[in-house]
Design a protein around this motif. Structure first.
Motif, PDB file in Angstrom:
ATOM      1  N   ILE A  64       0.864  -1.175   0.000  1.00 20.75           N
ATOM      2  CA  ILE A  64       0.000   0.000   0.000  1.00 20.75           C
ATOM      3  C   ILE A  64       0.901   1.225   0.000  1.00 20.75           C
ATOM      4  O   ILE A  64       1.728   1.408   0.893  1.00 20.75           O
ATOM      5  CB  ILE A  64      -0.945  -0.010   1.215  1.00 20.75           C
ATOM      6  N   VAL A  65       0.741   2.054  -1.021  1.00 17.19           N
ATOM      7  CA  VAL A  65       1.604   3.209  -1.237  1.00 17.19           C
ATOM      8  C   VAL A  65       0.909   4.464  -0.731  1.00 17.19           C
ATOM      9  O   VAL A  65      -0.282   4.674  -0.994  1.00 17.19           O
ATOM     10  CB  VAL A  65       1.940   3.346  -2.744  1.00 17.19           C
ATOM     11  N   ASP A  66       1.640   5.297  -0.025  1.00 18.45           N
ATOM     12  CA  ASP A  66       1.116   6.580   0.439  1.00 18.45           C
ATOM     13  C   ASP A  66       1.051   7.529  -0.753  1.00 18.45           C
ATOM     14  O   ASP A  66       2.084   7.867  -1.335  1.00 18.45           O
ATOM     15  CB  ASP A  66       2.039   7.147   1.524  1.00 18.45           C
ATOM     16  N   PRO A  67      -0.156   7.971  -1.159  1.00 22.38           N
ATOM     17  CA  PRO A  67      -0.266   8.858  -2.325  1.00 22.38           C
ATOM     18  C   PRO A  67       0.540  10.148  -2.179  1.00 22.38           C
ATOM     19  O   PRO A  67       1.019  10.681  -3.175  1.00 22.38           O
ATOM     20  CB  PRO A  67      -1.766   9.166  -2.411  1.00 22.38           C
ATOM     21  N   ASP A  68       0.709  10.640  -0.955  1.00 16.99           N
ATOM     22  CA  ASP A  68       1.480  11.871  -0.747  1.00 16.99           C
ATOM     23  C   ASP A  68       2.971  11.659  -1.004  1.00 16.99           C
ATOM     24  O   ASP A  68       3.683  12.596  -1.351  1.00 16.99           O
ATOM     25  CB  ASP A  68       1.287  12.393   0.678  1.00 16.99           C
ATOM     26  N   ALA A  69       3.441  10.439  -0.845  1.00 17.65           N
ATOM     27  CA  ALA A  69       4.861  10.150  -1.030  1.00 17.65           C
ATOM     28  C   ALA A  69       5.220  10.002  -2.499  1.00 17.65           C
ATOM     29  O   ALA A  69       6.384  10.072  -2.864  1.00 17.65           O
ATOM     30  CB  ALA A  69       5.248   8.890  -0.262  1.00 17.65           C
ATOM     31  N   VAL A  70       4.246   9.803  -3.373  1.00 17.40           N
ATOM     32  CA  VAL A  70       4.547   9.485  -4.771  1.00 17.40           C
ATOM     33  C   VAL A  70       4.805  10.704  -5.647  1.00 17.40           C
ATOM     34  O   VAL A  70       5.703  10.612  -6.482  1.00 17.40           O
ATOM     35  CB  VAL A  70       3.445   8.581  -5.361  1.00 17.40           C
ATOM     36  N   PRO A  71       4.224  11.819  -5.656  1.00 20.05           N
ATOM     37  CA  PRO A  71       3.001  12.295  -5.018  1.00 20.05           C
ATOM     38  C   PRO A  71       1.796  12.236  -5.963  1.00 20.05           C
ATOM     39  O   PRO A  71       1.903  12.507  -7.143  1.00 20.05           O
ATOM     40  CB  PRO A  71       3.327  13.745  -4.697  1.00 20.05           C
TER      41      PRO A  71
END
Length: 162
Positions: A64-71
């Protein structure tokens, strides 16, 4: 998403439910740790996980990827209204939405709305292009309504298992 295996439903016992609760929180939990927590052998835990995968209870193991980290800054919740609810129209829309990489979630729903989608985009211009392609240029879509999320208060993938 993987399809359910063509087998009769597998009855979950208390050990299966306990294992599922653990691996939904972190599917990288070592099987020996799971075994200690549920009071089974490591081999028994492995057999049960394999059986649940084969039965289609466990569909996938994902990160599960943090959308803010990708962003990915824009989360849009979209209500889609089709011109009609004929099976051919609904099936065509399901296939389009299911196969589109920008659509994170898609639900065929009741209550006057045909579909509710969750779309995550890097910026508004990208979302506008997705909306144009999926909705505005789609003859089956009568109209759509977009809600832009201001904050992700809770996003979870866990299924509550009693």
């Amino acid at each position: 998403m993987a399809k359910r295996a063509a087998q009769p439903p597998r009855e979950l016992d208390s050990f299966d439910r306990a294992i599922l609760r653990i691996i939904q929180r972190d599917n990288r939990t070592p099987q020996r740790v799971i075994a200690e927590a549920v009071h089974l052998s490591t081999a028994a835990v492995q057999r049960r996980i394999t059986a649940m995968e084969k039965a289609g209870i466990i569909l996938r193991n994902v990160a599960i990827v943090d959308p803010d980290a990708v962003p990915l800054a824009i989360t849009a919740i979209v209500e889609v209204y089709l011109h009609d609810e004929k099976a051919a129209s609904v099936d065509k829309a399901k296939a389009l939405f299911r196969n589109d990489p920008e659509v994170q979630q898609c639900y065929y729903v009741t209550g006057g709305t045909s579909f509710v989608l969750v779309i995550v985009s890097p910026h508004m211009k990208a979302y506008a292009a997705t909306a144009r392609r999926l909705f505005e240029q789609n003859e089956s879509v009568a109209r759509y309504r977009t809600l832009i999320a201001l904050d992700r208060v809770k996003t979870d993938t866990q299924i509550l298992i009693p």
